[in-house]
Write an enzyme that holds these catalytic residues in place. Structure first.
Site, mmCIF file in Angstrom:
data_model
loop_
_atom_site.group_PDB
_atom_site.id
_atom_site.type_symbol
_atom_site.label_atom_id
_atom_site.label_comp_id
_atom_site.label_asym_id
_atom_site.label_seq_id
_atom_site.Cartn_x
_atom_site.Cartn_y
_atom_site.Cartn_z
ATOM 1 N N LYS A 154 -2.934 -3.345 -0.160
ATOM 2 C CA LYS A 154 -2.694 -3.431 1.287
ATOM 3 C C LYS A 154 -1.236 -3.103 1.628
ATOM 4 O O LYS A 154 -0.954 -2.534 2.696
ATOM 5 C CB LYS A 154 -3.077 -4.819 1.811
ATOM 6 C CG LYS A 154 -4.584 -5.063 1.838
ATOM 7 C CD LYS A 154 -5.322 -4.078 2.736
ATOM 8 C CE LYS A 154 -6.774 -4.484 2.939
ATOM 9 N NZ LYS A 154 -7.517 -3.525 3.802
ATOM 10 N N TYR A 163 -5.504 -6.761 -4.425
ATOM 11 C CA TYR A 163 -5.674 -6.683 -2.976
ATOM 12 C C TYR A 163 -4.328 -6.583 -2.266
ATOM 13 O O TYR A 163 -4.128 -5.713 -1.413
ATOM 14 C CB TYR A 163 -6.440 -7.917 -2.490
ATOM 15 C CG TYR A 163 -6.815 -7.881 -1.028
ATOM 16 C CD1 TYR A 163 -7.913 -7.146 -0.595
ATOM 17 C CD2 TYR A 163 -6.080 -8.589 -0.084
ATOM 18 C CE1 TYR A 163 -8.276 -7.114 0.744
ATOM 19 C CE2 TYR A 163 -6.436 -8.564 1.256
ATOM 20 C CZ TYR A 163 -7.528 -7.825 1.658
ATOM 21 O OH TYR A 163 -7.865 -7.798 2.998
#
Length: 232
Positions: A160, A156
């Site tokens: 990002k 994640y």
């Protein structure tokens, strides 16, 4: 009627959580809201929860051809797009370690969180630029900030961070077209992905809406939460 009446906004991953709440807030401002969803039936049910003009549109950001099909649909129905919000995201992989990589999870995270947003942004850029006042919002996370990044959620956080980098590149390429491009961290929000204990979803969505309705002299190429800059 307010100044946003008749404007068109598309939100990916919008059948629940922060995407749906962002749609609700934009509809209240007078936008026609298109909820981009993988499952059209779920999207149509979600659209009924919004008090205003909301419609579902098939858009699985991880499917290579889906973005172009959605562009043709939006162009045929509306002729333009004023706001694009890249909200779809998966795999908040807390409790995992980069040194014990689950490549399936990592690839899936990048496919949706980076490549999906990239496909959609590239496909819709001409429609966003056509009106001279487009807004492109990439829903990111402070988990992708290099300044504060540490161990945890490797798929994640790195995806990002890549989305933040893409935000900078797109902002530079679209400079002069009237399209403002920014990354927004909604904060830790109590959603299916965030889990319980976060702040109300309406607060997180408000920061996304802020970027969607920036004035023409507003910032571009920035990273914000609640309208305040975050470190990259």
């Amino acid at each position: 009627m307010n100044g946003h009446h008749g404007k068109i906004a598309l939100i990916t991953g919008a059948n629940r959580g922060i995407g749906l709440e962002t749609g609700r807030q934009l509809a209240e401002l007078g936008f026609t809201v298109l909820l981009g969803v993988r499952d059209l039936a779920k999207g149509e049910a979600a659209a009924k929860e919004i008090d205003g003009d909301a419609q579902a549109i098939a858009l699985d950001v991880a499917a290579p051809e889906a973005a172009m099909r959605a562009v043709m649909d939006v162009e045929r129905r509306f002729g333009r797009l004023d706001v694009l919000i890249n909200n779809a995201a998966i795999h908040y992989d807390t409790g995992t370690r980069a040194l014990r990589p689950d490549w399936t999870v990592i690839r899936e995270a990048f496919e949706t969180n980076v490549f999906g947003a990239w496909r959609v942004a590239a496909a819709f850029a001409p429609l966003l630029g056509a009106g001279g006042h487009g807004r492109l919002v990439n829903v990111s996370s402070e988990g992708g900030s290099l300044a504060s990044m540490g161990a945890g959620a490797p798929a994640y956080s790195t995806s990002k961070a890549a989305l933040n980098a893409l935000t900078r590149v797109l902002a530079a390429e679209l400079r002069g077209s009237g399209v403002l491009v920014n990354a927004i961290c909604p904060g830790w929000v109590a959603t299916d992905m965030g889990g319980p204990g976060g702040r109300p979803v309406a607060q997180g969505a408000a920061g996304i809406v802020w970027a969607a309705i920036l004035p023409d002299d507003g910032p571009t190429g920035g990273f914000f939460r609640d309208g305040k800059r975050l470190p990259w």
